[in-house]
Design a protein around this motif. Structure first.
Motif, PDB file in Angstrom:
ATOM      1  N   GLU A  89      14.762  23.568  -4.574  1.00  0.00           N
ATOM      2  CA  GLU A  89      14.218  22.213  -4.571  1.00  0.00           C
ATOM      3  C   GLU A  89      15.029  21.306  -3.650  1.00  0.00           C
ATOM      4  O   GLU A  89      14.451  20.582  -2.831  1.00  0.00           O
ATOM      5  N   VAL A 148      12.238  11.248  -7.798  1.00  0.00           N
ATOM      6  CA  VAL A 148      12.713  12.084  -6.695  1.00  0.00           C
ATOM      7  C   VAL A 148      13.761  11.320  -5.881  1.00  0.00           C
ATOM      8  O   VAL A 148      14.811  11.872  -5.531  1.00  0.00           O
ATOM      9  N   ILE A 152       6.739  13.798  -1.475  1.00  0.00           N
ATOM     10  CA  ILE A 152       7.616  14.789  -2.103  1.00  0.00           C
ATOM     11  C   ILE A 152       7.410  14.780  -3.617  1.00  0.00           C
ATOM     12  O   ILE A 152       7.285  15.831  -4.240  1.00  0.00           O
ATOM     13  N   ALA A 194      16.208  27.529  -8.827  1.00  0.00           N
ATOM     14  CA  ALA A 194      15.132  26.558  -8.610  1.00  0.00           C
ATOM     15  C   ALA A 194      15.703  25.230  -8.121  1.00  0.00           C
ATOM     16  O   ALA A 194      15.133  24.592  -7.216  1.00  0.00           O
ATOM     17  N   GLU A 195      16.822  24.796  -8.673  1.00  0.00           N
ATOM     18  CA  GLU A 195      17.460  23.545  -8.232  1.00  0.00           C
ATOM     19  C   GLU A 195      17.892  23.639  -6.778  1.00  0.00           C
ATOM     20  O   GLU A 195      17.728  22.690  -6.011  1.00  0.00           O
ATOM     21  N   SER A 248      14.419  22.135  -0.013  1.00  0.00           N
ATOM     22  CA  SER A 248      13.049  21.776   0.375  1.00  0.00           C
ATOM     23  C   SER A 248      12.880  20.263   0.495  1.00  0.00           C
ATOM     24  O   SER A 248      12.191  19.782   1.410  1.00  0.00           O
ATOM     25  N   VAL A 249      13.492  19.515  -0.394  1.00  0.00           N
ATOM     26  CA  VAL A 249      13.425  18.049  -0.307  1.00  0.00           C
ATOM     27  C   VAL A 249      14.111  17.573   0.969  1.00  0.00           C
ATOM     28  O   VAL A 249      13.572  16.733   1.707  1.00  0.00           O
ATOM     29  N   TYR A 271      17.568  12.531  -5.218  1.00  0.00           N
ATOM     30  CA  TYR A 271      17.934  13.046  -3.901  1.00  0.00           C
ATOM     31  C   TYR A 271      18.166  11.972  -2.838  1.00  0.00           C
ATOM     32  O   TYR A 271      18.532  12.302  -1.719  1.00  0.00           O
ATOM     33  N   LEU A 328       6.091  17.832  -6.097  1.00  0.00           N
ATOM     34  CA  LEU A 328       6.911  18.333  -7.201  1.00  0.00           C
ATOM     35  C   LEU A 328       6.364  17.955  -8.574  1.00  0.00           C
ATOM     36  O   LEU A 328       6.909  18.380  -9.592  1.00  0.00           O
TER      37      LEU A 328
END
Length: 67
Positions: free
Chosen positions: A33, A61, A50, A29-30, A36-37, A65, A54
């Protein structure tokens, strides 16, 4: 490991197998994510958009990121 095998391992009543499966799912999942970010940012999404997608704040976020 496919979904059927994962489901069988979780139902095996062996906490070691179940916990290892949870760890693997968290790592996957990480990774999804993060990819996708990065893709969303490349396509011009804002941190707010974003975060909304999420279920997080834009600040959270960006802190995770934005580097």
């Amino acid at each position: 490991m496919d979904v059927t095998e994962l489901t069988e391992r979780i139902r095996a009543n062996d906490p070691d197998l179940g916990l290892r499966a949870v760890g693997a799912l968290h790592r996957l999942a990480e990774q999804v994510e993060a990819v996708s970010v990065a893709l969303a940012r490349e396509q011009g999404w804002t941190w707010e958009q974003i975060g909304d997608a999420l279920g997080m704040s834009r600040q959270s976020v960006h802190a995770k990121y934005g580097k």
